[in-house]
Design a protein around this motif. Structure first.
Motif, PDB file in Angstrom:
ATOM      1  N   LYS A 257       4.518  -2.554   2.810  1.00  0.00           N
ATOM      2  CA  LYS A 257       3.586  -2.683   3.693  1.00  0.00           C
ATOM      3  C   LYS A 257       4.123  -4.063   4.568  1.00  0.00           C
ATOM      4  N   PHE A 258       3.659  -3.686   6.079  1.00  0.00           N
ATOM      5  CA  PHE A 258       3.985  -4.401   6.964  1.00  0.00           C
ATOM      6  C   PHE A 258       3.809  -5.993   6.585  1.00  0.00           C
ATOM      7  N   GLN A 259       2.643  -6.285   6.261  1.00  0.00           N
ATOM      8  CA  GLN A 259       2.271  -7.743   6.006  1.00  0.00           C
ATOM      9  C   GLN A 259       3.266  -8.268   4.843  1.00  0.00           C
ATOM     10  N   THR A 264       7.450 -11.933   3.284  1.00  0.00           N
ATOM     11  CA  THR A 264       8.818 -12.136   2.574  1.00  0.00           C
ATOM     12  C   THR A 264       9.742 -12.831   3.447  1.00  0.00           C
ATOM     13  N   ILE A 265       9.756 -12.456   4.811  1.00  0.00           N
ATOM     14  CA  ILE A 265      10.508 -13.152   5.726  1.00  0.00           C
ATOM     15  C   ILE A 265      10.260 -14.377   5.780  1.00  0.00           C
ATOM     16  N   GLN A 300      12.407   1.286   3.867  1.00  0.00           N
ATOM     17  CA  GLN A 300      11.622   1.901   3.375  1.00  0.00           C
ATOM     18  C   GLN A 300      10.276   2.050   3.964  1.00  0.00           C
ATOM     19  N   GLY A 301       9.963   0.721   4.774  1.00  0.00           N
ATOM     20  CA  GLY A 301       8.750   0.623   5.370  1.00  0.00           C
ATOM     21  C   GLY A 301       8.605   1.476   6.639  1.00  0.00           C
ATOM     22  N   ASP A 302       7.324   2.256   6.848  1.00  0.00           N
ATOM     23  CA  ASP A 302       7.131   3.061   7.999  1.00  0.00           C
ATOM     24  C   ASP A 302       6.343   2.066   9.166  1.00  0.00           C
ATOM     25  N   PHE A 303       7.205   1.423   9.944  1.00  0.00           N
ATOM     26  CA  PHE A 303       6.301   0.556  10.803  1.00  0.00           C
ATOM     27  C   PHE A 303       6.492   0.958  12.312  1.00  0.00           C
ATOM     28  N   GLU A 310       7.727  -7.637  15.689  1.00  0.00           N
ATOM     29  CA  GLU A 310       7.550  -8.950  14.978  1.00  0.00           C
ATOM     30  C   GLU A 310       8.434  -9.172  13.825  1.00  0.00           C
ATOM     31  N   LEU A 311       8.797  -8.351  13.276  1.00  0.00           N
ATOM     32  CA  LEU A 311       9.841  -8.773  11.953  1.00  0.00           C
ATOM     33  C   LEU A 311      11.196  -9.018  12.571  1.00  0.00           C
TER      34      LEU A 311
END
Length: 341
Positions: A257-259, A264-265, A300-303, A310-311
């Motif tokens: 998930k995005f959050q 994590t970062i 793997q994330g679908d952002f 933002e990441l």
């Protein structure tokens, strides 16, 4: 003085499929279940986890249940709450979908109670449906979960295993079944290991509050505990079977998930800043295992495009920290940028 040798902290959320196996692995510990205090925090589960927890608490008087009315969204707060209900001098952790090996508690307890260490650390099996890998240790040359677990596509997998992994991790240090680390600031190799709090036993007075991250809170916890502590790594002791399941009803850290990725970062950036404050010279050591994790999560994330921006802005903030930390650290962050596009 507590009547128990060890207190185990377990956060639970919708773990009905695996919770009995996890609790049974505690009951069957070689140290004797009567010597273990288990504090289980039910984070407002919507399945039958609550009734399973109550069943074990009725059967074993040393099992304590705390049922939260509202979900916290991550395990940091349930762990902090659980700690306030523990009484033993030594604290361990277990997630509700993993299991201890039979001698886990005894091995870690015997080490920390006899050696004067503040923290004792073991290894884990990363378990898939069709295979398992031993966790990475800088003091072990065997194949391990960091080298093999990303399961990249063939080309990227070749690049990782044949080129990047040897560069980032180098050759294994001299093997020893028991490694004593008096000061992690000057002997930081253990920071290449993933945090894996459930492979550790911590002296009570060294317990640190978990930060409010959806993911990555374990990294900052481990750093808070490791600094100014005597650490013993038991290289041959496997503590946990860490199960890699992808069926939906799992801890939040196994769903992309995005959050999750953002926190994590952010948690890693906070960890770097803490290392800087502690005067640690080689903070680039820490990025190695997290490089793998970031690439996997970002792939793997679908952002959405705004989420991706933002990441990458957060990664840019890490860039700024590393500009004055030598070419290795700066190059590692650039690799994250290139491989996660």
């Amino acid at each position: 003085m507590s009547e128990y040798k060890v207190s185990i902290i377990m956060p639970v959320f919708n773990a009905e499929k695996y919770l009995r196996d996890s609790l049974d692995s505690i009951v069957s510990q070689s140290i004797g279940v009567e010597n273990i205090e288990v504090v289980i925090v039910n984070d407002a589960s919507t399945d039958s986890s609550a009734s399973i927890i109550d069943e074990y608490c009725e059967r074993y008087p040393n099992f304590k249940a705390i049922h939260l009315a509202e979900n916290c969204g991550a395990p940091h707060e349930p762990r902090n709450i659980a700690f306030t209900h523990t009484t033993a001098d030594y604290i361990m952790f277990l997630d509700a979908d993993d299991t201890y090996t039979p001698t886990a508690c005894e091995a870690l307890y015997n080490e920390i109670s006899s050696s004067g260490a503040d923290v004792a650390v073991g290894r884990y099996w990363r378990v898939y449906d069709d295979c398992r890998f031993i966790s990475y240790s800088p003091y072990d040359s065997r194949d391990n979960d960091i080298r093999t677990y990303p399961k990249f596509p063939p080309v990227l997998g070749f690049i990782w295993t044949r080129i990047l992994y040897p560069i980032l991790y180098g050759k294994a240090l001299e093997y020893s079944d028991r490694v004593v680390i008096e000061d992690v600031k000057t002997d930081p190799a253990i920071l290449k290991m993933l945090p894996a709090i459930w492979t550790k036993i911590v002296r009570r007075e060294k317990f640190a509050e978990f930060k409010k991250f959806t993911a990555g809170e374990d990294l900052n916890f481990v750093l808070d505990v490791f600094f100014n502590s005597k650490i013993v790594l038991l290289n041959d002791e496997v503590i946990v079977n860490y199960s890699m399941r992808f069926d939906g009803d799992l801890s939040i850290t196994k769903n992309i998930k995005f959050q999750l990725v953002l926190d994590t970062i952010k948690s890693y950036r906070q960890a770097i800043e803490k290392c800087n404050l502690e005067g640690m010279e080689d903070v680039s050591t820490m990025i190695n295992p997290f490089l793998v994790n970031y690439i996997n999560l970002l792939r793997q994330g679908d952002f959405t495009q705004s989420e991706k921006k933002e990441l990458h802005d957060e990664i840019s903030a890490i860039d700024d920290i590393y500009k004055n930390k030598g070419i290795m650290g700066f190059a590692l962050v650039k690799l994250i940028r290139i491989l996660s596009r």
